[in-house]
Design a protein around this motif. Sequence first.
Motif, PDB file in Angstrom:
ATOM      1  N   ALA A 247      48.754  41.783  47.808  1.00  0.00           N
ATOM      2  CA  ALA A 247      48.886  40.538  48.569  1.00  0.00           C
ATOM      3  C   ALA A 247      50.354  40.177  48.761  1.00  0.00           C
ATOM      4  CB  ALA A 247      48.157  39.419  47.851  1.00  0.00           C
ATOM      5  N   PRO A 248      50.700  39.613  49.923  1.00  0.00           N
ATOM      6  CA  PRO A 248      52.090  39.184  50.137  1.00  0.00           C
ATOM      7  C   PRO A 248      52.442  37.994  49.238  1.00  0.00           C
ATOM      8  CG  PRO A 248      50.679  38.500  51.961  1.00  0.00           C
ATOM      9  CD  PRO A 248      49.839  39.365  51.087  1.00  0.00           C
ATOM     10  N   GLU A 249      53.725  37.780  49.036  1.00  0.00           N
ATOM     11  CA  GLU A 249      54.179  36.661  48.193  1.00  0.00           C
ATOM     12  C   GLU A 249      53.633  35.337  48.695  1.00  0.00           C
ATOM     13  OE1 GLU A 249      56.225  36.384  45.411  1.00  0.00           O
ATOM     14  OE2 GLU A 249      55.954  38.544  45.187  1.00  0.00           O
ATOM     15  N   THR A 250      53.706  35.157  50.012  1.00  0.00           N
ATOM     16  CA  THR A 250      53.197  33.896  50.602  1.00  0.00           C
ATOM     17  C   THR A 250      52.144  34.251  51.649  1.00  0.00           C
ATOM     18  OG1 THR A 250      55.046  33.967  52.167  1.00  0.00           O
ATOM     19  CG2 THR A 250      55.299  32.556  50.212  1.00  0.00           C
ATOM     20  N   PRO A 251      50.872  34.260  51.234  1.00  0.00           N
ATOM     21  CA  PRO A 251      49.788  34.604  52.162  1.00  0.00           C
ATOM     22  C   PRO A 251      49.661  33.588  53.299  1.00  0.00           C
ATOM     23  CG  PRO A 251      49.028  34.549  49.877  1.00  0.00           C
ATOM     24  CD  PRO A 251      50.384  33.940  49.907  1.00  0.00           C
ATOM     25  N   GLY A 252      49.200  34.077  54.452  1.00  0.00           N
ATOM     26  CA  GLY A 252      48.934  33.185  55.575  1.00  0.00           C
ATOM     27  C   GLY A 252      47.665  32.387  55.342  1.00  0.00           C
ATOM     28  N   ASP A 253      47.464  31.377  56.138  1.00  0.00           N
ATOM     29  CA  ASP A 253      46.304  30.491  55.971  1.00  0.00           C
ATOM     30  C   ASP A 253      44.980  31.239  56.113  1.00  0.00           C
ATOM     31  OD1 ASP A 253      48.014  28.404  55.570  1.00  0.00           O
ATOM     32  OD2 ASP A 253      47.893  27.627  57.620  1.00  0.00           O
ATOM     33  N   PHE A 254      44.985  32.279  56.932  1.00  0.00           N
ATOM     34  CA  PHE A 254      43.722  32.971  57.206  1.00  0.00           C
ATOM     35  C   PHE A 254      43.625  34.320  56.479  1.00  0.00           C
ATOM     36  CE2 PHE A 254      44.571  30.238  60.893  1.00  0.00           C
ATOM     37  CZ  PHE A 254      43.425  29.456  60.867  1.00  0.00           C
ATOM     38  N   ASP A 255      44.617  34.648  55.661  1.00  0.00           N
ATOM     39  CA  ASP A 255      44.558  35.893  54.897  1.00  0.00           C
ATOM     40  C   ASP A 255      43.469  35.814  53.837  1.00  0.00           C
ATOM     41  OD1 ASP A 255      46.630  36.821  56.372  1.00  0.00           O
ATOM     42  OD2 ASP A 255      48.170  36.585  54.825  1.00  0.00           O
ATOM     43  N   MET A 256      42.713  36.921  53.684  1.00  0.00           N
ATOM     44  CA  MET A 256      41.670  36.959  52.655  1.00  0.00           C
ATOM     45  C   MET A 256      42.244  37.601  51.398  1.00  0.00           C
ATOM     46  SD  MET A 256      37.775  38.415  52.947  1.00  0.00           S
ATOM     47  CE  MET A 256      37.357  37.285  54.257  1.00  0.00           C
ATOM     48  N   LEU A 258      41.952  38.365  47.193  1.00  0.00           N
ATOM     49  CA  LEU A 258      41.114  38.448  45.994  1.00  0.00           C
ATOM     50  C   LEU A 258      42.021  38.562  44.768  1.00  0.00           C
ATOM     51  CD1 LEU A 258      38.293  40.992  46.951  1.00  0.00           C
ATOM     52  CD2 LEU A 258      38.116  38.513  46.855  1.00  0.00           C
ATOM     53  N   GLN A 259      41.593  37.929  43.693  1.00  0.00           N
ATOM     54  CA  GLN A 259      42.363  38.015  42.452  1.00  0.00           C
ATOM     55  C   GLN A 259      41.438  38.453  41.327  1.00  0.00           C
ATOM     56  OE1 GLN A 259      44.937  34.673  41.577  1.00  0.00           O
ATOM     57  NE2 GLN A 259      44.750  34.976  39.380  1.00  0.00           N
ATOM     58  N   ASN A 260      41.827  39.531  40.608  1.00  0.00           N
ATOM     59  CA  ASN A 260      40.972  40.023  39.518  1.00  0.00           C
ATOM     60  C   ASN A 260      41.274  39.281  38.211  1.00  0.00           C
ATOM     61  OD1 ASN A 260      43.293  41.178  38.438  1.00  0.00           O
ATOM     62  ND2 ASN A 260      42.746  43.280  39.023  1.00  0.00           N
ATOM     63  N   ALA A 261      40.583  39.667  37.134  1.00  0.00           N
ATOM     64  CA  ALA A 261      40.713  38.965  35.846  1.00  0.00           C
ATOM     65  C   ALA A 261      42.120  39.061  35.275  1.00  0.00           C
ATOM     66  CB  ALA A 261      39.706  39.536  34.848  1.00  0.00           C
ATOM     67  N   GLU A 262      42.843  40.124  35.649  1.00  0.00           N
ATOM     68  CA  GLU A 262      44.215  40.299  35.150  1.00  0.00           C
ATOM     69  C   GLU A 262      45.239  39.536  35.984  1.00  0.00           C
ATOM     70  OE1 GLU A 262      42.136  43.114  35.555  1.00  0.00           O
ATOM     71  OE2 GLU A 262      41.642  42.867  33.425  1.00  0.00           O
ATOM     72  N   GLY A 263      44.756  38.884  37.027  1.00  0.00           N
ATOM     73  CA  GLY A 263      45.668  38.098  37.863  1.00  0.00           C
ATOM     74  C   GLY A 263      46.284  38.868  39.008  1.00  0.00           C
ATOM     75  N   VAL A 264      45.861  40.137  39.194  1.00  0.00           N
ATOM     76  CA  VAL A 264      46.399  40.940  40.294  1.00  0.00           C
ATOM     77  C   VAL A 264      45.751  40.500  41.606  1.00  0.00           C
ATOM     78  CG1 VAL A 264      46.663  43.265  41.243  1.00  0.00           C
ATOM     79  CG2 VAL A 264      46.824  42.896  38.771  1.00  0.00           C
ATOM     80  N   LYS A 265      46.592  40.223  42.597  1.00  0.00           N
ATOM     81  CA  LYS A 265      46.076  39.742  43.883  1.00  0.00           C
ATOM     82  C   LYS A 265      46.111  40.859  44.929  1.00  0.00           C
ATOM     83  CE  LYS A 265      47.431  34.905  43.242  1.00  0.00           C
ATOM     84  NZ  LYS A 265      48.255  33.796  43.770  1.00  0.00           N
ATOM     85  N   LYS A 266      45.027  40.977  45.644  1.00  0.00           N
ATOM     86  CA  LYS A 266      44.925  41.971  46.724  1.00  0.00           C
ATOM     87  C   LYS A 266      44.527  41.271  48.018  1.00  0.00           C
ATOM     88  CE  LYS A 266      45.331  46.035  44.448  1.00  0.00           C
ATOM     89  NZ  LYS A 266      46.216  47.144  44.866  1.00  0.00           N
ATOM     90  N   GLN A 267      45.056  41.774  49.121  1.00  0.00           N
ATOM     91  CA  GLN A 267      44.652  41.252  50.425  1.00  0.00           C
ATOM     92  C   GLN A 267      43.691  42.232  51.080  1.00  0.00           C
ATOM     93  OE1 GLN A 267      47.848  40.221  53.069  1.00  0.00           O
ATOM     94  NE2 GLN A 267      46.488  39.695  54.758  1.00  0.00           N
ATOM     95  N   ILE A 268      42.664  41.675  51.724  1.00  0.00           N
ATOM     96  CA  ILE A 268      41.664  42.508  52.398  1.00  0.00           C
ATOM     97  C   ILE A 268      41.985  42.574  53.895  1.00  0.00           C
ATOM     98  CG2 ILE A 268      39.215  42.789  52.926  1.00  0.00           C
ATOM     99  CD1 ILE A 268      38.578  41.231  50.418  1.00  0.00           C
ATOM    100  N   TYR A 269      42.015  43.805  54.415  1.00  0.00           N
ATOM    101  CA  TYR A 269      42.255  44.022  55.840  1.00  0.00           C
ATOM    102  C   TYR A 269      41.008  44.653  56.456  1.00  0.00           C
ATOM    103  CZ  TYR A 269      47.254  43.567  54.674  1.00  0.00           C
ATOM    104  OH  TYR A 269      48.475  43.117  54.236  1.00  0.00           O
ATOM    105  N   PHE A 270      40.587  44.122  57.586  1.00  0.00           N
ATOM    106  CA  PHE A 270      39.438  44.676  58.297  1.00  0.00           C
ATOM    107  C   PHE A 270      39.921  45.374  59.562  1.00  0.00           C
ATOM    108  CE2 PHE A 270      37.743  41.158  55.857  1.00  0.00           C
ATOM    109  CZ  PHE A 270      36.556  41.660  55.350  1.00  0.00           C
ATOM    110  N   ALA A 271      39.337  46.523  59.847  1.00  0.00           N
ATOM    111  CA  ALA A 271      39.686  47.236  61.082  1.00  0.00           C
ATOM    112  C   ALA A 271      38.452  47.920  61.650  1.00  0.00           C
ATOM    113  CB  ALA A 271      40.772  48.269  60.816  1.00  0.00           C
TER     114      ALA A 271
END
Length: 319
Positions: A247-256, A258-271
């Motif tokens: 995930a980027p440092e500052t996600p956009g309003d519409f970015d999806m 997810l954050q796991n139990a360890e606090g790692v954040k991932k952004q989901i991209y659809f194509a």
Amino acid sequence: MLKAGVLGAGHLGKIHLRLLNQSEKYQLVGFHDADIENAKKVEAEFGYKFFETVEELIDAVEVVDIVTPTLSHYDCAKLAIAKNKHIFVEKPITNTVQEAEALRTLVAEHHVKGQVGHVERFNPAFSAIKDLLDKPMFIEAHRLAEFNPRGTDVPVVLDLMIHDIDIILSVVQSKVKHISASGVSVISDTPDIANARIEFVNGCVANLTASRISLKNMRKTRFFQRDAYISVDFLEKKCEVVRMKDAPETPGDFDMILQNAEGVKKQIYFANPDVENNNAILDELETFANAINNDTQPVVTLHDGTEALRVANMIIDQF
């Protein structure tokens, strides 16, 4: 243009005849069909030249397109190869793995080309995503069809599931370690619905379901790999790719996010990759012509067809 002839003028054989006739890579010389009544009807309706024997047709062409019942694939192919003709064989390649291996040996000895008609390799939805597949570790395939008496002389594994077996073997590129499967005969003498779990040496697991007694048609495969989920709809010719990235440092309003139990954040991209419309059967026939003319390896080799049949038989042996 390569001179081509078709053995077998049933439902699929007629399609092959029409496509070879319109292709700029082939000159359709004619066809042979064991059912004389049907052959005369096809000749009268479409104007294709009918050859009374298999040998006469083989002698008149450079490429023999074998679209006969599976039981006769080996004999037809063996005759053609002996006369140094290139062969295109519908799937499954032969009735037994031993026959398939014998054809591979003959093709090598006579220096001719052979290709197997695993047409889903040319499905535009699969073509759109195949380069994105990178060591998938779990694959799920569903191939469901409404009941059709045509094809019920063989188990659903050889009729339908073999398409997905070939696709999966082409993607995974690892030896099969273990197979567990079950099949049930509901209407036919052979299984009409089957499920198989294939475990590969590299750790990948594929779960396949095939049915010819479904209330609706479905041909979907899902691939799960590191940081990505890829879905292919072979029937609707659509595909979807879902990717996970940091995930980027500052996600956009519409970015999806997810954050796991360890606090790692991932952004989901659809194509949804672009899917180019095509005629898959024409494509497989024309790529075979290219392989012959350029002396390159066909897209679906006799080795591929043999391995798909080998795995299909391993599944059937579990029933």
